[in-house]
Every structure is written in C-alpha cells, then in structure tokens.
Write a protein that holds these residues in place. Structure first.
Motif, PDB file in Angstrom:
ATOM      1  N   ARG A   1       4.904   7.156   1.407  1.00 12.42           N
ATOM      2  CA  ARG A   1       5.488   5.995   0.426  1.00 12.42           C
ATOM      3  C   ARG A   1       4.776   6.760  -0.944  1.00 12.42           C
ATOM      4  N   LEU A   2       5.505   6.528  -2.213  1.00  8.13           N
ATOM      5  CA  LEU A   2       5.034   7.088  -3.302  1.00  8.13           C
ATOM      6  C   LEU A   2       5.858   6.466  -4.414  1.00  8.13           C
ATOM      7  N   VAL A   3       4.898   6.260  -5.353  1.00  7.43           N
ATOM      8  CA  VAL A   3       5.057   5.690  -6.761  1.00  7.43           C
ATOM      9  C   VAL A   3       4.839   6.363  -7.750  1.00  7.43           C
ATOM     10  N   LEU A   4       5.681   6.557  -8.974  1.00  3.66           N
ATOM     11  CA  LEU A   4       5.275   7.363 -10.058  1.00  3.66           C
ATOM     12  C   LEU A   4       5.105   6.138 -11.076  1.00  3.66           C
ATOM     13  N   VAL A   5       4.208   6.220 -11.981  1.00  2.00           N
ATOM     14  CA  VAL A   5       4.279   5.007 -12.993  1.00  2.00           C
ATOM     15  C   VAL A   5       4.209   5.731 -14.239  1.00  2.00           C
TER      16      VAL A   5
ATOM     17  N   ALA B   1      -2.946   2.697  -3.828  1.00  2.00           N
ATOM     18  CA  ALA B   1      -2.353   3.743  -2.994  1.00  2.00           C
ATOM     19  C   ALA B   1      -3.740   4.267  -2.252  1.00  2.00           C
ATOM     20  N   ARG B   2      -3.310   5.013  -1.239  1.00  3.49           N
ATOM     21  CA  ARG B   2      -4.583   5.925  -0.660  1.00  3.49           C
ATOM     22  C   ARG B   2      -5.186   6.831  -1.689  1.00  3.49           C
ATOM     23  N   THR B   3      -4.243   7.538  -2.339  1.00  2.50           N
ATOM     24  CA  THR B   3      -4.284   8.636  -3.214  1.00  2.50           C
ATOM     25  C   THR B   3      -3.816   8.745  -4.474  1.00  2.50           C
TER      26      THR B   3
ATOM     27  N   VAL C   1       6.443  14.288  -2.107  1.00  2.00           N
ATOM     28  CA  VAL C   1       7.310  13.854  -0.989  1.00  2.00           C
ATOM     29  C   VAL C   1       7.868  14.870  -0.278  1.00  2.00           C
ATOM     30  N   GLU C   2       7.857  16.098  -0.861  1.00  2.00           N
ATOM     31  CA  GLU C   2       8.421  17.245  -0.071  1.00  2.00           C
ATOM     32  C   GLU C   2       7.287  17.644   1.116  1.00  2.00           C
TER      33      GLU C   2
ATOM     34  N   MET D   1       1.005  -1.283   0.034  1.00  3.87           N
ATOM     35  CA  MET D   1       0.109  -0.175  -0.002  1.00  3.87           C
ATOM     36  C   MET D   1       1.035   1.107  -0.015  1.00  3.87           C
ATOM     37  N   TYR D   2       0.504   2.163  -1.262  1.00  4.61           N
ATOM     38  CA  TYR D   2       1.363   3.125  -1.140  1.00  4.61           C
ATOM     39  C   TYR D   2       0.508   4.546  -0.462  1.00  4.61           C
TER      40      TYR D   2
END
Length: 392
Positions: free
Chosen positions: A28-32, A192-194, A21-22, A1-2
């Motif tokens: 936790r972040l993912v860019l696809v 992810a949550r958002t 992230v700032e 879970m991101y």
C-alpha cells in the motif's frame, strides 16, 4: 496504515513511488503532493536536456546515476511512445582559459565513461556554421525530452499498480515513532511504515519537521530563459553550451532546442527571494528572511560577489544577457530574445558557505530524505529511486 508514503510529486518522487510498487507488489503506497498537479516545479521548469554525465566529479552520485539515468530515460521514453531526440551537445570554448577548462572536462569525461569527441575550431564551424570558438567538445549521447510527460507516464504506472496519488495536500507535521511515520496537514493525515521525502524546494523544511539535525538551507536560484522566434528555431541543430566554471554548480547560458520545436536561451542563475515565485520580482517574506538570516548565504555572497553582480546585471538588462550568448553565437540580436517562463533551482548551501554539488540523501530509522537533487536529477530520476529503495 500504508506501507510507504512519498512526499513530493516531482519526477524524483514519482519515480521513487513507481520503483516501490514495482519492487513490492501489493504494498500500500500513497504519494502526497502540495500542488494541484505533478511535476509543476523543477520538473516542469527546465530545459528538457537528457544529460550525459560529463561534468560531475568521478565517483560522485551525480556521475554514476546520471550516466545510468540517461540510458533509462531514452529507453523509457521509447517504450512509452514519448518523443525524444538524441541531438548531441557541443561545449564551446571561446578563449584560451576556457579551452584549458575544456581539456580538463575531456579528461573527466573519459574517467566517467562518457563518449566525447574533441573538435578544433574548423570542425566546430563545419558542424554548426553559426557557432564560433577556439574548440569544442561534442557529446553525442546528450538528448532532449519533455520531463513532464515522463512524470505523467510514471504516475500512471503507480496508479495502475494500486498506488494512490493525493494532490493539493500540504504537509505541516511529520511524527516518527518506532513503528511508523505520520505526516499531516490541513487536508488530512497519512500513516506509513516507511516515509520517503522528495520535496525539492521545500526539502530542508521537511527535514526539520522530521527532526533531522540539518546544517544547510535550500536557496532558490532563478533561472531566467528567453526563446527565439519560431522562424529562428533552426539556428543550430545541437545543444550549445559554454564551458562551465568548475567552482559553480551552474552550467551557464546555453542554446537549447526543445522537443516541441522551440529554441531556448538560458538559464542564468539569479538569487531568488521566493522559492516558488516564478514571476520576476517575486518575494516571499518567509523565504527572504531565511536567506538573509542564514550565515552560509553571507559567505556565498562574499565568495561569489562578482558572479552574483554579473548575473543580476544580466537579469535586469537584456544587453548583458545577450553578450553572454554572442560569445559563441555572434549573430544573435536583442530582437531574437523573447520572454519564456523562468525556472527555480533548489540549491543546498551549507552553513560554511559551500554550495553542495552532489546529490545529498539522508535517512532516519523509518524515513529517507532527498535533501539536494538539482540538475541532473530529472535525467537521474529512476537511478535515484533505485538508490533510495535499496536503502529502505
């Protein structure tokens, strides 16, 4: 879970990831991104201009965010050691009708808080001896930069803060529940949550996957460029633009020095039949069917038939393209125009045939979608990101 998932690796998506992230250290972040690299579409196929915000409707997102973004882009480039040049821009009126439109732009620039100088014909020639016109606006704050380098620097900051960037991952499904959003495709699935979607040329398709009740289509307009021989790159010192037609979201064929020392001419605006087909004559059957079958595009064609035919003629015949440039730079010749890779603008068109001028951002309970972000989105990338994150 991101905590956050961002779809889209253009400059707006990467800037949004960086701001997230700032703002939320430790999240936790993912860019696809579907492509094999970042910034390969609109970000990497533009003229590299740091726009000032002179053109845009007062009170619009474009007017506000472009003005903020111009300063941010210069500050960020300076901090990261990325070359940029505040060379200024001249908007040149070549006849009485354009002069009247130019005066209206001058008033708009004052309203938008953009510094502009009004020049007569003699002062125009003094500043740029190869350029002719009945008058001009000089915008001293306009500059040039390589937005791919800006994007790469932002991506490094995302990774340094613990964010993940996944390339070569197409998204074919989006499922939103009360607590999370799952995006998936042939390469895998991420929850992810958002979710934030900055999909550019695929923005409407991603919105439909997410179940948004959209009433528009992304229509690709090819922007075809030429560049002058290297020995002619010093023809002008500043960016040279025509006075644009206020009924169209395109700025016209302009002379643009680039940060790597080239001098480009363009772009035009030709209806494309492939959203990601950069070669001349590219056709994607799915893209073409959607364009031809969309009622809004029929209305655009009827309303702008004269403009469309002119742009098509100039695409097919270099002589017509050259004539557009020679209106303000008469010494250009056909031999000066050498091929340069085209760009494709993602333009939202409503069902009633309206070309959407402003940025368009919508949301669901757990997702934010950037639906229309053409120029000056590269200049405005970080303020757009701030606007998105404020709404999460």
């Amino acid at each position: 879970m991101y905590d956050f998932c961002v779809i889209g690796g253009g400059i707006v998506g990467v800037a949004t990831a960086r701001r997230l992230v700032e703002r939320y250290p430790g999240a936790r972040l993912v860019l696809v991104e579907k492509a094999a690299g970042l910034g390969v579409h609109q970000t990497g196929h533009n003229s590299g201009v740091i726009h000032s915000g002179i053109y845009y409707e007062p009170g619009s997102l474009k007017a506000e965010l472009c003005r903020q973004g111009a300063q941010w882009t210069k500050d960020f480039a300076a901090a990261q050691g990325i070359p940029y040049d505040v060379c200024g821009k001249l908007l040149v009126a070549t006849d009485a009708a354009e002069y009247e439109r130019m005066l209206a732009l001058y008033e708009r620039s004052v309203t938008n808080g953009v510094k502009v100088e009004l020049l007569d014909a003699a002062e125009l020639v003094r500043r740029e001896p190869r350029i002719t016109g009945v008058g001009a606006l000089f915008v001293p704050g306009t500059g040039i930069v390589d937005y791919r380098k800006i994007t790469a620097a932002l991506a490094e900051q995302v990774r340094a803060a613990g964010g993940e960037i996944v390339l070569g991952a197409e998204i074919t499904a989006i499922e939103e529940s009360g607590t999370a959003v799952t995006v998936s495709g042939p390469s895998g699935a991420w929850t992810a949550r958002t979710l934030v979607v900055c999909a550019g040329l695929q923005a409407d398709r991603m919105a439909r996957l997410a179940g948004l009740p959209i009433d528009f289509r992304i229509v690709p307009f090819r922007g075809e460029y030429y560049q002058l021989p290297r020995e002619r790159a010093g023809l002008v010192r500043t960016l040279i633009y025509p006075v644009p037609d206020p009924n169209l979201p395109f700025l016209g064929v302009h002379l643009s020095p680039t940060i790597d020392g080239e001098l480009t001419v363009g772009p035009n605006a030709v209806l494309g039949l492939a959203r990601e087909g950069y070669r001349k004559g590219s056709v994607d059957l799915r893209d073409a069917r959607e364009i031809v079958g969309f009622p809004g595009m029929h209305r655009v064609a009827r309303t702008h038939v004269k403009t469309g035919l002119r742009e098509l003629r100039n695409s097919l015949f270099k002589r017509g393209y050259l004539a557009e440039c020679r209106r303000y730079c008469p010494e250009l010749t056909s031999a000066d125009l050498r091929p340069r890779p085209a760009g494709i603008r993602a333009q939202a068109v409503l069902r009633d045939g309206t070309l959407v001028h402003d940025f368009m951002i919508e949301r669901t309970a757990r997702s934010v979608h950037v639906l229309n972000a053409p120029s000056p989105a590269a200049t405005s990338a970080m303020p757009i990101a701030e606007y998105i994150v404020d709404r999460i």
